[in-house]
Design an enzyme around this catalytic site. Structure first.
Site, PDB file in Angstrom:
ATOM      1  N   ALA A  26      44.473  37.839  35.939  1.00  0.00           N
ATOM      2  CA  ALA A  26      45.067  37.274  34.554  1.00  0.00           C
ATOM      3  C   ALA A  26      46.422  37.650  34.847  1.00  0.00           C
ATOM      4  CB  ALA A  26      44.986  38.052  33.148  1.00  0.00           C
ATOM      5  N   PHE A  37      46.334  40.918  30.019  1.00  0.00           N
ATOM      6  CA  PHE A  37      45.401  41.447  28.753  1.00  0.00           C
ATOM      7  C   PHE A  37      46.688  42.375  28.928  1.00  0.00           C
ATOM      8  CE2 PHE A  37      41.336  40.520  28.006  1.00  0.00           C
ATOM      9  CZ  PHE A  37      41.697  40.027  27.123  1.00  0.00           C
ATOM     10  N   HIS A 123      34.144  35.431  33.780  1.00  0.00           N
ATOM     11  CA  HIS A 123      34.087  35.335  32.623  1.00  0.00           C
ATOM     12  C   HIS A 123      34.004  34.437  31.674  1.00  0.00           C
ATOM     13  CE1 HIS A 123      35.820  40.200  33.360  1.00  0.00           C
ATOM     14  NE2 HIS A 123      34.722  39.851  33.735  1.00  0.00           N
ATOM     15  N   CYS A 131      26.775  26.340  22.086  1.00  0.00           N
ATOM     16  CA  CYS A 131      26.391  26.457  21.095  1.00  0.00           C
ATOM     17  C   CYS A 131      25.390  27.992  21.802  1.00  0.00           C
ATOM     18  CB  CYS A 131      25.031  25.616  20.758  1.00  0.00           C
ATOM     19  SG  CYS A 131      23.960  27.053  19.439  1.00  0.00           S
ATOM     20  N   SER A 198      44.315  43.929  37.413  1.00  0.00           N
ATOM     21  CA  SER A 198      43.967  45.581  37.335  1.00  0.00           C
ATOM     22  C   SER A 198      42.779  46.008  37.739  1.00  0.00           C
ATOM     23  CB  SER A 198      44.609  46.086  35.779  1.00  0.00           C
ATOM     24  OG  SER A 198      43.581  46.164  35.075  1.00  0.00           O
TER      25      SER A 198
HETATM   26  P1  NAD Z   1      45.241  42.816  33.556  1.00  0.00           P
HETATM   27  O1  NAD Z   1      45.661  41.787  32.404  1.00  0.00           O
HETATM   28  O2  NAD Z   1      43.962  43.911  33.842  1.00  0.00           O
HETATM   29  O3  NAD Z   1      45.614  42.438  34.761  1.00  0.00           O
HETATM   30  C1  NAD Z   1      46.215  42.105  35.440  1.00  0.00           C
HETATM   31  C2  NAD Z   1      47.828  42.873  36.178  1.00  0.00           C
HETATM   32  O4  NAD Z   1      48.063  41.878  37.079  1.00  0.00           O
HETATM   33  C3  NAD Z   1      48.596  43.538  35.860  1.00  0.00           C
HETATM   34  O5  NAD Z   1      48.605  45.011  36.706  1.00  0.00           O
HETATM   35  C4  NAD Z   1      49.457  43.493  35.927  1.00  0.00           C
HETATM   36  O6  NAD Z   1      51.204  43.762  36.273  1.00  0.00           O
HETATM   37  C5  NAD Z   1      49.745  42.012  36.926  1.00  0.00           C
HETATM   38  N1  NAD Z   1      50.027  40.989  37.383  1.00  0.00           N
HETATM   39  C6  NAD Z   1      50.989  40.191  35.634  1.00  0.00           C
HETATM   40  N2  NAD Z   1      51.636  39.356  36.401  1.00  0.00           N
HETATM   41  C7  NAD Z   1      51.451  39.296  37.085  1.00  0.00           C
HETATM   42  C8  NAD Z   1      52.755  38.824  38.856  1.00  0.00           C
HETATM   43  N3  NAD Z   1      53.532  37.466  38.485  1.00  0.00           N
HETATM   44  N4  NAD Z   1      52.342  39.338  39.531  1.00  0.00           N
HETATM   45  C9  NAD Z   1      52.134  40.069  40.767  1.00  0.00           C
HETATM   46  N5  NAD Z   1      51.268  40.675  39.351  1.00  0.00           N
HETATM   47  C10 NAD Z   1      51.213  39.891  38.334  1.00  0.00           C
HETATM   48  O7  NAD Z   1      43.692  41.011  34.319  1.00  0.00           O
HETATM   49  P2  NAD Z   1      42.348  41.540  34.583  1.00  0.00           P
HETATM   50  O8  NAD Z   1      42.572  42.372  35.652  1.00  0.00           O
HETATM   51  O9  NAD Z   1      41.780  39.677  34.774  1.00  0.00           O
HETATM   52  O10 NAD Z   1      41.686  41.580  33.470  1.00  0.00           O
HETATM   53  C11 NAD Z   1      41.837  40.862  31.815  1.00  0.00           C
HETATM   54  C12 NAD Z   1      40.665  40.783  31.546  1.00  0.00           C
HETATM   55  O11 NAD Z   1      41.118  39.111  30.515  1.00  0.00           O
HETATM   56  C13 NAD Z   1      39.652  39.695  33.095  1.00  0.00           C
HETATM   57  O12 NAD Z   1      38.499  40.315  32.299  1.00  0.00           O
HETATM   58  C14 NAD Z   1      39.566  37.916  31.933  1.00  0.00           C
HETATM   59  O13 NAD Z   1      38.649  37.465  31.383  1.00  0.00           O
HETATM   60  C15 NAD Z   1      40.543  38.443  31.035  1.00  0.00           C
HETATM   61  N6  NAD Z   1      41.977  37.381  30.811  1.00  0.00           N
HETATM   62  C16 NAD Z   1      42.133  36.142  31.439  1.00  0.00           C
HETATM   63  C17 NAD Z   1      43.069  34.962  31.338  1.00  0.00           C
HETATM   64  C18 NAD Z   1      43.545  34.265  32.143  1.00  0.00           C
HETATM   65  O14 NAD Z   1      42.326  33.393  31.714  1.00  0.00           O
HETATM   66  N7  NAD Z   1      44.949  33.697  32.489  1.00  0.00           N
HETATM   67  C19 NAD Z   1      44.368  35.796  30.763  1.00  0.00           C
HETATM   68  C20 NAD Z   1      44.076  37.208  29.940  1.00  0.00           C
HETATM   69  C21 NAD Z   1      42.968  37.871  29.455  1.00  0.00           C
HETATM   70 ZN    ZN Z   2      22.801  24.922  19.340  1.00  0.00          ZN
END
Ligand code: NAD
Ligand code: ZN
Length: 251
Positions: A26, A37, A123, A131, A198
């Site tokens: 993310a 998140f 994901h 569906c 993260s």
């Molecule tokens: P996470 O939110 O757990 O971690 C994101 C990390 O990115 C954090 O540690 C943060 O410090 C860092 N970060 C944020 N902005 C930054 C930047 N500009 N530069 C450097 N670092 C930065 O995210 P995750 O590990 O992807 O897990 C979250 C889950 O949530 C995933 O499974 C995903 O499916 C879902 N999600 C997706 C989205 C999206 O598609 N954009 C958004 C939110 C959540």
């Molecule tokens: Zn169907």
């Protein structure tokens, strides 16, 4: 290590790589205006996620999931790829990256011009729905219009199954083909770059671990410490866009 040294080292690892995987979370999309998140102000500080069993088990949970989806959809729709996505696209087009493994569901890697077949979505994708039984595809905007009239969670007009965004919820089975491709790409890589995750959500976070065990170099660019900093060859606690942009030479 100074910022300049960190960028030089990342650039060196990229030039030395024969075949790379870019693994994104993310954090790469926050610079496009999509909250992550776990950062302060992230989505979890506002909402407890609705897991898959709840979605399947209760009409009210399905309605709530769809209310949230429609409330956040304008943000996803307005988001454009940022410098970090462009740098990743350059790594695929002119560099060593054979694949992008992403936890993101926003479709921004594809929007940055990376061919669909190079993006492995662990994901799923929230820019459309399907569906759960027959996989018929539905567009979000049409579902929103129907929902506003009736406030009922959408059902499939072909088979009656529940319609859900094409994402993987907590408690839902991981997509098998994506998991297999991600494993093959991870095992084929001699450089694995993590951007904005993260690294606490498994099984996704198992891929950088596997790459490292298999002898690849591991580089992590993330604003905060991650679960795998200890085993990484390079950790840069910096913003992704400016860091990777500078390392790859992309504005
Ligand atoms: P996470 O939110 O757990 O971690 C994101 C990390 O990115 C954090 O540690 C943060 O410090 C860092 N970060 C944020 N902005 C930054 C930047 N500009 N530069 C450097 N670092 C930065 O995210 P995750 O590990 O992807 O897990 C979250 C889950 O949530 C995933 O499974 C995903 O499916 C879902 N999600 C997706 C989205 C999206 O598609 N954009 C958004 C939110 C959540
Ligand atoms: Zn169907």
């Amino acid at each position: 290590m100074s910022d300049d040294q960190g960028i030089a080292e990342l650039s060196r690892l990229i030039r030395a790589a024969r075949r790379a995987v870019v693994f994104t979370g993310a954090g790469i999309s926050t610079e496009s205006g999509i909250p992550d998140f776990r950062s302060p102000g992230g989505i979890w500080t506002q909402y407890r996620p609705i897991d898959f069993d709840e979605f399947m088990g209760s009409e009210e949970a399905r309605r709530e999931a769809w209310r949230r989806k429609f409330a956040t959809d304008p943000t996803i729709r307005a988001a454009k790829p940022n410098r970090g996505h462009r740098a990743v696209a350059a790594l695929v087009q002119n560099g060593p990256a054979a694949a992008i493994i992403t936890q993101n569901i926003d479709g921004l890697h594809q929007a940055s011009g990376v061919p669909e077949k190079r993006v492995i979505e662990l994901h799923g994708n929230t820019t459309y729905a399907h569906c759960l039984d027959c996989r018929k595809r539905y567009e979000i905007e049409a579902l929103r219009i129907a929902f506003e009239k009736r406030e009922e969670a959408p059902r499939c007009d072909a088979c009656g199954g529940f319609v859900k965004t094409a994402t993987i919820s907590f408690g839902q089975a991981m997509p098998q083909e994506a998991m297999q491709r991600a494993e093959l790409e991870t095992l084929a890589a001699d450089l694995f770059i993590v951007l904005g995750s993260s690294l606490v959500v498994y099984p996704a976070a198992g891929f950088p671990e596997l790459a490292k065990r298999n002898g690849a170099a591991l580089a992590i660019v993330n604003r905060e410490p991650t679960g795998l900093d200890e085993i990484a060859d390079l950790v840069l606690n910096r913003a992704i866009g400016e860091t990777l942009g500078a390392a790859v030479g992309v504005d």
